[in-house]
Write a protein that holds these residues in place. Structure first.
Motif, PDB file in Angstrom:
ATOM      1  N   SER A 192       7.288 -14.173   9.744  1.00 11.53           N
ATOM      2  CA  SER A 192       5.830 -14.166  10.077  1.00 11.53           C
ATOM      3  C   SER A 192       5.332 -13.407   9.088  1.00 11.53           C
ATOM      4  CB  SER A 192       5.405 -13.554  11.395  1.00 11.53           C
ATOM      5  OG  SER A 192       6.044 -12.247  11.519  1.00 11.53           O
ATOM      6  N   VAL A 193       4.082 -13.410   8.700  1.00 11.71           N
ATOM      7  CA  VAL A 193       3.406 -12.594   7.388  1.00 11.71           C
ATOM      8  C   VAL A 193       2.306 -11.460   8.323  1.00 11.71           C
ATOM      9  CG1 VAL A 193       2.024 -12.658   5.464  1.00 11.71           C
ATOM     10  CG2 VAL A 193       3.884 -14.295   5.844  1.00 11.71           C
ATOM     11  N   ILE A 194       2.401 -10.295   7.829  1.00 13.32           N
ATOM     12  CA  ILE A 194       1.435  -9.656   8.666  1.00 13.32           C
ATOM     13  C   ILE A 194       1.124  -8.710   7.510  1.00 13.32           C
ATOM     14  CG2 ILE A 194       2.252  -9.532  10.920  1.00 13.32           C
ATOM     15  CD1 ILE A 194       3.542  -7.062  10.524  1.00 13.32           C
ATOM     16  N   ARG A 195      -0.081  -8.070   7.778  1.00 11.94           N
ATOM     17  CA  ARG A 195      -0.791  -7.053   6.689  1.00 11.94           C
ATOM     18  C   ARG A 195      -0.405  -5.566   7.030  1.00 11.94           C
ATOM     19  NH1 ARG A 195      -5.270  -4.978   7.800  1.00 11.94           N
ATOM     20  NH2 ARG A 195      -5.762  -6.890   9.377  1.00 11.94           N
ATOM     21  N   VAL A 196      -0.191  -4.739   5.874  1.00 12.90           N
ATOM     22  CA  VAL A 196       0.007  -3.547   5.857  1.00 12.90           C
ATOM     23  C   VAL A 196      -1.394  -2.396   6.010  1.00 12.90           C
ATOM     24  CG1 VAL A 196       1.006  -1.627   4.950  1.00 12.90           C
ATOM     25  CG2 VAL A 196       2.350  -3.664   5.007  1.00 12.90           C
ATOM     26  N   THR A 197      -1.570  -1.506   6.871  1.00 13.17           N
ATOM     27  CA  THR A 197      -2.811  -0.924   6.781  1.00 13.17           C
ATOM     28  C   THR A 197      -1.991   0.758   6.832  1.00 13.17           C
ATOM     29  OG1 THR A 197      -2.739  -0.619   9.395  1.00 13.17           O
ATOM     30  CG2 THR A 197      -4.140  -2.241   8.032  1.00 13.17           C
ATOM     31  N   GLY A 198      -2.771   1.564   5.898  1.00 16.13           N
ATOM     32  CA  GLY A 198      -2.496   2.734   5.936  1.00 16.13           C
ATOM     33  C   GLY A 198      -1.825   3.195   4.731  1.00 16.13           C
ATOM     34  N   ASP A 199      -1.501   4.558   4.577  1.00 20.28           N
ATOM     35  CA  ASP A 199      -0.446   4.781   3.167  1.00 20.28           C
ATOM     36  C   ASP A 199       0.706   5.306   3.354  1.00 20.28           C
ATOM     37  OD1 ASP A 199      -1.749   7.243   4.295  1.00 20.28           O
ATOM     38  OD2 ASP A 199      -2.656   7.984   2.378  1.00 20.28           O
ATOM     39  N   SER A 200       1.190   5.768   4.531  1.00 19.39           N
ATOM     40  CA  SER A 200       2.300   6.427   5.020  1.00 19.39           C
ATOM     41  C   SER A 200       3.692   5.735   4.128  1.00 19.39           C
ATOM     42  CB  SER A 200       2.778   6.808   6.430  1.00 19.39           C
ATOM     43  OG  SER A 200       2.986   5.460   7.036  1.00 19.39           O
ATOM     44  N   MET A 201       3.666   4.547   4.028  1.00 21.84           N
ATOM     45  CA  MET A 201       4.806   4.121   3.097  1.00 21.84           C
ATOM     46  C   MET A 201       4.415   3.836   1.806  1.00 21.84           C
ATOM     47  SD  MET A 201       7.422   3.623   5.248  1.00 21.84           S
ATOM     48  CE  MET A 201       8.258   2.327   4.384  1.00 21.84           C
ATOM     49  N   PHE A 202       3.356   4.310   1.380  1.00 16.88           N
ATOM     50  CA  PHE A 202       3.343   4.460  -0.116  1.00 16.88           C
ATOM     51  C   PHE A 202       4.329   5.367  -0.766  1.00 16.88           C
ATOM     52  CE2 PHE A 202       1.170   6.214  -3.961  1.00 16.88           C
ATOM     53  CZ  PHE A 202       0.850   5.008  -4.593  1.00 16.88           C
ATOM     54  N   PRO A 203       4.833   4.840  -1.994  1.00 14.03           N
ATOM     55  CA  PRO A 203       4.480   3.942  -2.876  1.00 14.03           C
ATOM     56  C   PRO A 203       5.090   2.460  -2.652  1.00 14.03           C
ATOM     57  CG  PRO A 203       6.146   5.089  -4.100  1.00 14.03           C
ATOM     58  CD  PRO A 203       5.605   5.718  -2.692  1.00 14.03           C
ATOM     59  N   THR A 204       6.100   2.463  -1.859  1.00 15.57           N
ATOM     60  CA  THR A 204       6.773   1.177  -1.360  1.00 15.57           C
ATOM     61  C   THR A 204       5.803   0.060  -0.997  1.00 15.57           C
ATOM     62  OG1 THR A 204       8.886   2.569  -0.883  1.00 15.57           O
ATOM     63  CG2 THR A 204       8.875   0.145  -0.366  1.00 15.57           C
ATOM     64  N   LEU A 205       5.065   0.752  -0.154  1.00 13.64           N
ATOM     65  CA  LEU A 205       4.056  -0.399   0.504  1.00 13.64           C
ATOM     66  C   LEU A 205       2.653   0.411   0.467  1.00 13.64           C
ATOM     67  CD1 LEU A 205       5.972  -1.545   3.884  1.00 13.64           C
ATOM     68  CD2 LEU A 205       5.545  -2.866   1.472  1.00 13.64           C
ATOM     69  N   SER A 206       1.528  -0.514   0.142  1.00 12.86           N
ATOM     70  CA  SER A 206       0.309   0.167  -0.058  1.00 12.86           C
ATOM     71  C   SER A 206      -0.790  -0.603   0.933  1.00 12.86           C
ATOM     72  CB  SER A 206      -0.246  -0.129  -1.413  1.00 12.86           C
ATOM     73  OG  SER A 206       0.547   0.637  -2.451  1.00 12.86           O
ATOM     74  N   ASP A 207      -1.778   0.004   1.227  1.00 14.84           N
ATOM     75  CA  ASP A 207      -2.913  -0.628   2.180  1.00 14.84           C
ATOM     76  C   ASP A 207      -3.257  -2.018   1.751  1.00 14.84           C
ATOM     77  OD1 ASP A 207      -4.674  -0.172   4.623  1.00 14.84           O
ATOM     78  OD2 ASP A 207      -6.062  -0.489   2.867  1.00 14.84           O
ATOM     79  N   GLY A 208      -3.233  -2.998   2.553  1.00 11.49           N
ATOM     80  CA  GLY A 208      -3.363  -4.378   2.052  1.00 11.49           C
ATOM     81  C   GLY A 208      -2.260  -5.088   1.550  1.00 11.49           C
ATOM     82  N   ASP A 209      -1.236  -4.646   1.440  1.00 17.37           N
ATOM     83  CA  ASP A 209       0.069  -5.207   1.207  1.00 17.37           C
ATOM     84  C   ASP A 209       0.199  -6.483   2.182  1.00 17.37           C
ATOM     85  OD1 ASP A 209       0.299  -4.095  -1.222  1.00 17.37           O
ATOM     86  OD2 ASP A 209       2.098  -2.881  -0.749  1.00 17.37           O
ATOM     87  N   GLU A 210       0.905  -7.581   2.100  1.00 14.45           N
ATOM     88  CA  GLU A 210       1.389  -8.548   2.978  1.00 14.45           C
ATOM     89  C   GLU A 210       2.737  -8.639   3.104  1.00 14.45           C
ATOM     90  OE1 GLU A 210      -2.061 -11.575   4.350  1.00 14.45           O
ATOM     91  OE2 GLU A 210      -0.923 -12.181   2.185  1.00 14.45           O
ATOM     92  N   ILE A 211       3.330  -8.493   4.192  1.00 15.36           N
ATOM     93  CA  ILE A 211       4.909  -8.589   4.323  1.00 15.36           C
ATOM     94  C   ILE A 211       5.427  -9.525   5.069  1.00 15.36           C
ATOM     95  CG2 ILE A 211       5.031  -5.925   4.049  1.00 15.36           C
ATOM     96  CD1 ILE A 211       5.192  -5.555   6.987  1.00 15.36           C
ATOM     97  N   LEU A 212       6.527  -9.946   4.658  1.00 13.48           N
ATOM     98  CA  LEU A 212       7.455 -11.136   5.389  1.00 13.48           C
ATOM     99  C   LEU A 212       8.264 -10.405   6.215  1.00 13.48           C
ATOM    100  CD1 LEU A 212       7.539 -14.199   5.521  1.00 13.48           C
ATOM    101  CD2 LEU A 212       9.447 -13.882   3.777  1.00 13.48           C
TER     102      LEU A 212
END
Length: 218
Positions: A127-147
């Motif tokens: 599934s694909v879902i969207r990331v919200t928030g900044d706690s996983m920055f810089p690996t993941l940013s707000d608005g990124d989509e993850i598989l």
């Protein structure tokens, strides 16, 4: 390839990906020493077909590199596209977003051969879902989509980034599993967020492992 060459190749793949013998053993559902014995002692002499397939998919290599037959891939199959559902829920990389609606809003098309290299299980478990928030920055940013691969969840839990459900909240975090016990630590890549240590494996629901991310370049 000779058995010695296969063991040497697998050893190199593990080192290059930053994994260890026990994590790959857990990946295929074996005891923690299984892969070390295979590489260092040649026991078993060859990887089973099922183990070889899973390991080859995980490292994104052909099975022939791990002692299997040369791939005879049908070009028409390789070019097929698989529709992966995109869900109307954000995986919070912050405190945790409550998700009372989990329904697919649309789908994202991926090449079938690419998905088979990226994920261990059936494409229907993705599934694909969207990331919200900044706690996983810089690996993941707000608005990124993850598989997210739901077939690679609690049963194969190892260090990595996972989507979790905790008290009804959906979140994406990095897990560090204690190999000596039944607990784990949840951490954020952003140092501003404190870790959660010594959590019981039964305290959360592991939805799946994050295997890919996409980001808009602005």
């Amino acid at each position: 390839m000779s058995n010695e060459a296969v063991r040497s190749r697998l050893d190199a793949l593990i080192g290059a990906k930053g994994e260890d013998y026990s994590s790959i053993s857990r990946l295929i559902g074996r005891n923690a020493a299984y892969i070390q014995q295979f590489i260092k002692r040649g026991i078993p002499r060859r990887l089973s077909e099922g183990d070889r397939k899973r390991i080859a998919r995980y490292f994104g290599v052909g099975e022939e590199e791990l002692g299997g037959p040369a791939a005879q891939e049908d070009e028409s199959l390789a070019s097929e596209f698989v529709l992966v559902p995109r869900f109307d829920v954000g995986a919070s990389a912050g405190p945790g977003a409550l998700a009372d609606r989990e329904r697919a809003t649309d789908s994202v098309a991926f090449r079938g051969d690419w998905l088979r290299r990226m994920a261990l299980g059936n494409p229907r478990d993705l599934s694909v879902i969207r990331v919200t928030g900044d706690s996983m920055f810089p690996t993941l940013s707000d608005g990124d989509e993850i598989l997210v691969d739901a077939s690679d969840a609690a049963g194969r839990l190892r260090d990595g980034i996972y989507v979790l459900r905790v008290d009804g909240a959906i979140m994406v975090k990095r897990l560090a599993v204690n190999p000596a016990g039944h607990d784990f630590t949840v951490t954020s890549d952003n140092p501003a967020y404190p870790p959660w240590t010594g959590l019981d494996l039964n305290a959360v629901t592991v939805i799946g492992r994050v295997v890919w991310m996409g980001r808009r370049i602005s």
